[in-house]
Each structure stands twice: as structure tokens, then as C-alpha cells.
Design a protein around this motif. Structure first.
Motif, mmCIF file in Angstrom:
data_model
loop_
_atom_site.group_PDB
_atom_site.id
_atom_site.type_symbol
_atom_site.label_atom_id
_atom_site.label_comp_id
_atom_site.label_asym_id
_atom_site.label_seq_id
_atom_site.Cartn_x
_atom_site.Cartn_y
_atom_site.Cartn_z
ATOM 1 N N GLU A 87 0.786 -1.304 0.141
ATOM 2 C CA GLU A 87 -0.173 0.159 0.087
ATOM 3 C C GLU A 87 0.945 1.221 0.041
ATOM 4 O O GLU A 87 0.581 2.383 -0.776
ATOM 5 N N ARG A 88 1.843 1.459 0.874
ATOM 6 C CA ARG A 88 2.807 2.367 1.082
ATOM 7 C C ARG A 88 3.526 2.733 -0.441
ATOM 8 O O ARG A 88 3.916 3.906 -0.685
ATOM 9 N N LYS A 89 3.928 1.620 -1.231
ATOM 10 C CA LYS A 89 4.786 1.743 -2.390
ATOM 11 C C LYS A 89 3.828 1.677 -3.527
ATOM 12 O O LYS A 89 4.525 1.379 -4.686
ATOM 13 N N ALA A 90 2.301 1.575 -3.365
ATOM 14 C CA ALA A 90 1.398 1.444 -4.436
ATOM 15 C C ALA A 90 1.751 2.317 -5.779
ATOM 16 O O ALA A 90 1.862 1.965 -6.846
ATOM 17 N N GLU A 91 2.437 3.575 -5.532
ATOM 18 C CA GLU A 91 2.466 4.669 -6.611
ATOM 19 C C GLU A 91 3.697 4.008 -7.435
ATOM 20 O O GLU A 91 3.570 4.289 -8.661
ATOM 21 N N ILE A 92 4.663 3.609 -6.850
ATOM 22 C CA ILE A 92 5.934 3.209 -7.544
ATOM 23 C C ILE A 92 5.565 1.836 -8.334
ATOM 24 O O ILE A 92 6.004 1.741 -9.450
ATOM 25 N N LEU A 93 4.928 0.879 -7.669
ATOM 26 C CA LEU A 93 4.922 -0.253 -8.116
ATOM 27 C C LEU A 93 3.665 -0.102 -9.388
ATOM 28 O O LEU A 93 4.143 -0.876 -10.567
ATOM 29 N N ARG A 94 2.887 0.938 -9.387
ATOM 30 C CA ARG A 94 2.018 1.049 -10.597
ATOM 31 C C ARG A 94 2.637 1.472 -11.818
ATOM 32 O O ARG A 94 2.074 1.573 -12.839
ATOM 33 N N ARG A 95 3.944 2.031 -11.804
ATOM 34 C CA ARG A 95 4.580 2.401 -12.843
ATOM 35 C C ARG A 95 5.000 1.121 -13.927
ATOM 36 O O ARG A 95 5.233 1.124 -15.062
ATOM 37 N N TYR A 96 5.040 0.244 -13.215
ATOM 38 C CA TYR A 96 5.582 -1.009 -13.882
ATOM 39 C C TYR A 96 4.484 -2.218 -14.136
ATOM 40 O O TYR A 96 3.950 -2.739 -12.858
ATOM 41 N N PRO A 97 4.122 -2.494 -15.109
ATOM 42 C CA PRO A 97 3.132 -3.570 -15.141
ATOM 43 C C PRO A 97 3.284 -4.801 -14.657
ATOM 44 O O PRO A 97 2.512 -5.430 -14.076
ATOM 45 N N ALA A 98 4.543 -5.345 -14.712
ATOM 46 C CA ALA A 98 4.997 -6.686 -13.966
ATOM 47 C C ALA A 98 4.646 -6.538 -12.505
ATOM 48 O O ALA A 98 4.463 -7.504 -11.811
ATOM 49 N N SER A 99 5.036 -5.326 -12.052
ATOM 50 C CA SER A 99 4.948 -5.112 -10.486
ATOM 51 C C SER A 99 3.583 -4.896 -10.173
ATOM 52 O O SER A 99 3.128 -5.491 -9.245
ATOM 53 N N THR A 100 2.712 -4.454 -10.900
ATOM 54 C CA THR A 100 1.292 -4.435 -10.629
ATOM 55 C C THR A 100 0.688 -5.728 -10.669
ATOM 56 O O THR A 100 -0.122 -5.946 -9.830
ATOM 57 N N ARG A 101 1.053 -6.379 -11.651
ATOM 58 C CA ARG A 101 0.406 -7.770 -11.676
ATOM 59 C C ARG A 101 0.757 -8.654 -10.621
ATOM 60 O O ARG A 101 -0.186 -9.337 -9.960
ATOM 61 N N LYS A 102 2.003 -8.585 -10.021
ATOM 62 C CA LYS A 102 2.445 -9.304 -8.971
ATOM 63 C C LYS A 102 1.905 -9.031 -7.456
ATOM 64 O O LYS A 102 1.389 -9.661 -6.914
ATOM 65 N N PHE A 103 1.707 -7.578 -7.545
ATOM 66 C CA PHE A 103 1.612 -7.318 -6.115
ATOM 67 C C PHE A 103 0.032 -6.480 -5.936
ATOM 68 O O PHE A 103 -0.333 -6.483 -4.756
ATOM 69 N N MET A 104 -0.539 -6.062 -6.929
ATOM 70 C CA MET A 104 -1.746 -5.695 -7.052
ATOM 71 C C MET A 104 -2.619 -6.200 -8.023
ATOM 72 O O MET A 104 -3.253 -5.342 -8.969
ATOM 73 N N PRO A 105 -2.776 -7.793 -8.126
ATOM 74 C CA PRO A 105 -3.541 -8.353 -9.247
ATOM 75 C C PRO A 105 -4.901 -7.590 -9.455
ATOM 76 O O PRO A 105 -5.377 -7.851 -10.619
ATOM 77 N N ASP A 106 -5.594 -7.369 -8.385
ATOM 78 C CA ASP A 106 -7.020 -6.631 -8.358
ATOM 79 C C ASP A 106 -6.840 -4.862 -8.306
ATOM 80 O O ASP A 106 -8.069 -4.482 -7.962
ATOM 81 N N GLY A 107 -5.692 -4.539 -8.681
ATOM 82 C CA GLY A 107 -5.636 -3.254 -8.571
ATOM 83 C C GLY A 107 -5.403 -2.546 -7.413
ATOM 84 O O GLY A 107 -5.326 -1.172 -7.185
ATOM 85 N N LYS A 108 -5.344 -3.288 -6.305
ATOM 86 C CA LYS A 108 -5.096 -2.793 -4.927
ATOM 87 C C LYS A 108 -4.261 -3.561 -4.097
ATOM 88 O O LYS A 108 -3.965 -4.846 -4.534
ATOM 89 N N ALA A 109 -3.558 -3.445 -2.967
ATOM 90 C CA ALA A 109 -2.764 -4.099 -1.851
ATOM 91 C C ALA A 109 -3.641 -5.358 -1.592
ATOM 92 O O ALA A 109 -5.146 -5.239 -1.290
ATOM 93 N N PRO A 110 -2.941 -6.549 -1.456
ATOM 94 C CA PRO A 110 -3.931 -7.822 -0.970
ATOM 95 C C PRO A 110 -4.547 -7.492 0.498
ATOM 96 O O PRO A 110 -3.621 -6.777 1.095
ATOM 97 N N GLN A 111 -5.295 -8.357 0.862
ATOM 98 C CA GLN A 111 -5.913 -8.411 2.210
ATOM 99 C C GLN A 111 -5.374 -9.605 2.960
ATOM 100 O O GLN A 111 -5.018 -10.765 2.351
ATOM 101 N N THR A 112 -5.188 -9.262 4.222
ATOM 102 C CA THR A 112 -4.436 -10.628 5.114
ATOM 103 C C THR A 112 -5.392 -11.708 5.102
ATOM 104 O O THR A 112 -5.058 -13.008 5.255
ATOM 105 N N THR A 113 -6.937 -11.521 4.726
ATOM 106 C CA THR A 113 -7.542 -12.605 4.889
ATOM 107 C C THR A 113 -7.681 -13.560 3.263
ATOM 108 O O THR A 113 -8.086 -14.490 3.146
ATOM 109 N N GLY A 114 -6.937 -12.819 2.411
ATOM 110 C CA GLY A 114 -7.117 -13.314 1.182
ATOM 111 C C GLY A 114 -5.751 -14.465 0.889
ATOM 112 O O GLY A 114 -5.087 -14.472 1.727
ATOM 113 N N ILE A 115 -5.951 -14.971 -0.475
ATOM 114 C CA ILE A 115 -4.675 -15.931 -0.777
ATOM 115 C C ILE A 115 -3.738 -15.163 -1.875
ATOM 116 O O ILE A 115 -4.196 -14.448 -2.867
#
Length: 555
Positions: free
Chosen positions: A168-196
Motif C-alpha cells: 500500500e505504501r509503495k503503490a505509486e511506484i509499483l503502478r509504474r511497472y506492469p509486472a510489478s502491478t500484476r504481482k503485487f496488486m492483481p486486483d488493482g489494490k494491495a492484498p488483504q490478509t484474509t485473501g490468498i
């Protein structure tokens, strides 16, 4: 050559060290990684095989702190021979490194290119280091040790709150790069601790390494994909950079203190030299007989002097001539001790000028003792949280931002405030200076495996942990104890709430010390072995709720 204060342990001490245990101990920053290590031990692996499982599992479940795209420093001790080796898998600068890439048009440092994206990334040493220790010191094939991490990456896990918060804190940087977004925010946002959270791309890279060893990472399809992605985003990596990387073995630093042998990290770690200097300064002083104020004063002044030297002299030993014989000398420490005033703080400005880093709170550490008494202390990192934020295409590998640990622009500070000189200037193929300090403390009847993340505070954390162990504290007491820190500049004593009594703080201020309360820091992981009663203990830092220090019966 490093001057070793001790040649070897006595034969009688070695015989005690060779006693077999009926259990093994692992302490790491994540429970899933600790369990991965025990899984490998149960399949017949030793401490080194377990270390590979822990390290690669942390690459999957704790990518904010370390991973395949970073590096590590490790100590390994073989119980049968008593031999200790230091393995340097620190990242190195690509051949095409140039200062202009880290400058703005007006000539001031460009903090963005030194911290974010592919220009921030050194050539990773993590995979080469793991392949090296597997082939030389492991019992199982590398593929077996990688199995738990591959399973975690493919099947997924519940992300920790720390990982979700880091994304969440580094989202702005991660969104610069498609592979980073795909890995860390596959649903467009930071994952939830209850998810997989799953990482299939990294799983494929781990499988390539399982099949081909280091070549599965540094050559072939994975290497081609990483270089392609790096160059497309403005980086300078080449296939030759990757193919040229080698992990290196170096002689560890050994010294005697308080009836124990302390074995710690040599350059390119700056930590071992600083710890040796601090212990040598304090060696003739009976700390147990001092009151709280005087004891704290001497610790602070030892830290101050060691950090001044650590920032002045140290760098990559393959590129820089360092006065290690002087820095590790008891005679040199005698002179430093004489400059300490018993009732007054030494102002850092009174000492010869040097510049020190602000502490960073990232990286990870784990400690292992197996049933045969083999020891591993490993500290791994990608530098700041989630490294460069750049995932190298379909490889799934998050790259480090360790280039910022160089003095990229002469006379200008890095992310942690370090103003470096020529000793730590970037050169193609050179390894940047590190504070990582994996360590062993070995006595007649007790030993400890110790280390921590925490930027420049790593050094003082391990220093204080060594003193605590020699003073008789248990693994859990060592990881839980309150900490202080001084690093020459800024000229202040950082302290955790509760680390100093009100009376001591009043007296220290009267002596001229500047005190600065900070929120708790570090994430220490310790395993201890009491050989007298055959008891093994493991503890993770209570400041980290995801960690697990565990002792388990040997299979």
C-alpha cells in the motif's frame, strides 16, 4: 589478509561442540519460512539445506525485506570440523554504471533513479549464493531445498499485515511497472490478509533454478527476460553482467571477548569490523560492576568511535585497501578507550570528520542450529521496503535498490543519510558496503547464532545482543531487550521507550549526551545452545508478530 585474533577453538571445546542434539532450532521473521526449514530438515537436510528453504520461502512470503532479486551475507559453521566460512552474496554494480544516471539536470542527486526502477538495482547475488552453499555444504539436491518455496508461491498463502502495508505504501511506484502491478496488486489494490496471495511467475523462476542451479537464473530464458525488462525500462543490465556474478567466500572476523569467541562478518559488511572495535574498546572494562549510567556511557562512546571508523575506511575488499590490521588491533582500541572521558560525552565534532547513515528498518535475518550442531546465520535484503519496486517482467523477480548503498554522487547523502567517499564509490563489478552482520558467539558450554535487520542499527543490535548473551541472557531475553543506538552522526543517542531509567537519562543529559526517543526497531532472530545441559532455544523478536523461533525434535 584479515588478522584473526584467535586461530581456533581448543580440542576440548571442539569435542563439546560436536555433541549431537536431539532437536533443531530455527528462528526467522515468518512462521511459514521457519516451518519450511523444518520440513527440509525432516527430509534429511542439514542446517544449510534448511537455510535455503527458509531464504527462498522468505523471498515469497516476505518480499518487502529480501528475495531472489537481492543478496545476502552468511556465516556457516561445520560442527564436524569446527570450520566457519563467510559467504558473500552481496549485489554488485553492473558494468555500465555511471554517475550521470543518478543526477538531475541541475546536477543534484536524483533520489528517484537511485531508489526506484531498474537503475536502482544491483546484479543480484541471492541465487548464486544459495547454489554455492547447496553444492559445497548442503546434503540435499538444491531442488529439494527449493521445494517448500515453490509450493508456497504456487499454492499461495495469507499475506502478513506488514506485506499488505508495504504494498500500500509503495503503490505509486509499483503502478509504474506492469509486472510489478500484476504481482503485487492483481486486483488493482494491495492484498488483504484474509485473501490468498500467489506468485506463479517467481515459482517458474524457482523451478528453473531447481532444474539448472545458478544457471537457471543467470543464464538462459530467465536471464534474457530480466535483461529485456530492465533495458526496456531504462536500465543498463546486460547478460554478461548476470553471467559474471559469483558468490565469494571470505575469512570471517574472529576475536575473543569475555571468555567467548565472537565470529562475525568481514567486509563488504561494515558490521563485523565495527563490532570487533567496540568489543576491543570495552574488553578491559568490567561492565557488570558499573552502574546503569556509566555502563550506558561507555557503550555509547564505543559505538561513536566504531561508527566514525566504519564510515571512513570500509568498502568492497576486492576494490579497496582497508587498514583492517589497525582497526581490529587491541592496541588501536586501547588508544580509542583512552580518549573516552568518564564523566563527559565526547562530541562527535571533536573526532576526525566522517559521515554516517541514518538507520533503515528493512532486510531480514534468520538463525539455524541443526541436530548435528551445524550453524547458519544469514542476513538477506533488497535494501528499502520492496526494493526498487521493479519486477523484471515475467521472471517474477522483484529487484533490489542496493545501488543507493554506494556513494553514487560524491559528497551527497543516500537514502539513509550516508555521505560516502571513494572507498564506497560505484564501479562496475564492485559490491556496495553493507551493515548486515550475521554472527556466532561460541563459549566453552554455550553458543549463540544471532543477527537482525535494521540498517545501521543492525550493528548496534548485534553488539548489544552479543553482550547480553555473554552476560547470561536467554534467546528470548536477547530478542526482547530494549535497545540504544549511536552512530557518530547525527550526534545523538536513539533509545527505545523503557531502555533507560529516568535517573540514567537525567545523568546522561548532564554529561552532554543528546537523547532521542524512537519507536522500537529491529527484528532479531536468535538460536542458543546450552551444551552443559543439552538445551536448545530459539526466539524471534517480539516486535514482529509474524516471526517464529522454534525448537523441534530431530526426525
Amino acid at each position: 589478509m584479515l588478522a584473526l585474533a584467535l586461530a581456533a577453538l581448543s580440542l576440548s571445546a571442539q569435542a563439546r561442540e560436536n555433541k549431537k542434539l536431539d532437536a533443531a532450532g530455527i528462528a526467522s521473521a515468518n512462521a511459514l519460512a521457519t516451518e519450511a526449514g523444518f520440513e527440509t530438515l525432516a527430509r534429511g537436510g542439514n542446517a544449510v539445506d534448511a537455510a535455503i528453504s527458509v531464504a527462498t520461502s522468505l523471498s515469497v512470503v516476505q518480499p518487502e525485506a529480501s528475495g531472489m532479486g537481492g543478496g545476502f551475507l552468511a556465516l556457516i559453521r561445520d560442527a564436524a570440523t569446527g570450520k566457519t566460512v563467510f559467504v558473500d552474496a552481496r549485489e554488485m554494480a553492473p558494468k555500465a554504471v555511471r554517475e550521470s544516471d543518478y543526477l538531475k539536470a541541475d546536477g543534484t542527486p536524483n533520489r528517484d533513479t537511485s531508489l526506484n526502477g531498474p537503475l536502482a538495482a544491483g546484479i543480484p547475488g541471492f541465487p548464486a549464493g544459495l547454489a554455492h552453499i547447496s553444492s559445497k555444504y548442503g546434503k540435499l539436491p538444491l531442488a529439494e531445498s527449493l521445494r517448500p518455496a515453490i509450493k508456497l508461491a504456487e499454492e499461495g498463502f495469507h499475506p502478513t499485515a506488514a506485506l499488505a502495508s508495504s504494498i500500500e505504501r509503495k503503490a505509486e511506484i509499483l503502478r509504474r511497472y506492469p509486472a510489478s502491478t500484476r504481482k503485487f496488486m492483481p486486483d488493482g489494490k494491495a492484498p488483504q490478509t484474509t485473501g490468498i496471495f500467489r506468485d506463479p511467475d517467481q515459482a517458474r523462476t524457482l523451478r528453473a533454478m531447481a532444474e539448472r542451479g545458478a544457471d537457471g537464473f543467470y543464464k538462459g530464458e530467465v536471464a534474457q527476460e530480466m535483461v529485456k525488462a530492465v533495458k526496456a525500462a531504462g536500465g543498463t543490465w546486460t547478460l554478461e553482467d548476470l553471467a559474471a556474478y559469483r558468490a565469494k567466500e571470505r575469512a570471517p572476523i574472529e576475536l575473543a571477548y569475555g571468555g567467548y569467541t565472537v565470529i562475525t562478518a568481514p567486509p563488504p559488511s561494515s558490521g563485523g569490523v565495527a563490532i570487533a572495535e567496540m568489543l576491543n574498546i570495552l574488553a578491559p572494562i568490567d561492565l557488570k560492576r558499573l552502574g546503569e549510567t556509566e555502563r550506558t556511557h561507555y557503550l555509547i562512546e564505543a559505538m561513536r568511535r566504531a561508527f566514525r571508523d566504519h564510515n571512513e575506511y570500509l568498502g568492497d575488499p576486492d576494490f579497496v585497501d582497508m587498514p583492517l590490521d589497525m582497526l581490529l588491533s587491541r592496541h588501536y582500541a586501547d588508544g580509542l578507550r583512552q580518549s573516552i572521558l568518564r564523566d563527559r560525552a565526547t562530541k562527535s565534532e571533536w573526532l576526525p570528520a566522517a559521515h554516517a547513515p541514518e538507520p533503515g528498518m528493512h532486510t531480514t535475518h534468520f538463525s539455524i542450529i541443526d541436530k548435528d550442531g551445524n550453524l547458519v546465520s544469514m542476513t538477506a535484503t533488497v535494501n528499502t521496503t520492496l526494493g526498487s519496486g521493479f519486477v523484471a517482467g515475467a521472471s517474477g523477480i522483484l529487484l533490489n535498490n542496493e545501488m543507493d548503498d554506494f556513494a553514487l554522487v560524491s559528497g551527497k547523502p543516500n537514502a539513509f543519510g550516508l555521505i560516502g567517499g571513494s572507498a564506497n564509490a560505484p564501479v562496475g563489478g564492485k559490491r556496495m558496503l553493507s551493515s548486515m552482520t550475521p554472527s556466532f558467539v561460541i563459549g566453552k558450554d554455550r553458543l549463540a547464532v544471532i543477527g537482525s535487520p535494521g540498517g545501521s542499527t543492525i550493528i548496534t543490535q548485534v553488539f548489544e545482543g552479543i553482550l547480553a548473551f555473554i552476560g547470561g541472557k536467554s534467546a528470548s531475553e536477547i530478542t526482547a531487550q530494549k535497545r540504544i543506538h549511536h552512530q557518530y552522526l547525527p550526534d545523538r543517542v536513539d533509545y527505545e521507550p523503557g531502555s533507560l531509567s529516568d535517573e540514567a537519562m537525567t545523568k546522561l543529559r548532564a554529561m552532554g549526551h543528546t537523547l532521542n526517543e524512537r519507536s522500537p526497531w529491529g527484528n532479531m532472530n536468535v538460536v542458543t545452545w546450552d551444551k552443559a545441559d543439552h538445551r536448545l532455544s530459539a526466539a524471534s523478536d517480539p516486535r514482529n508478530s509474524a516471526g517464529l523461533g522454534k525448537v523441534e525434535a530431530a526426525k
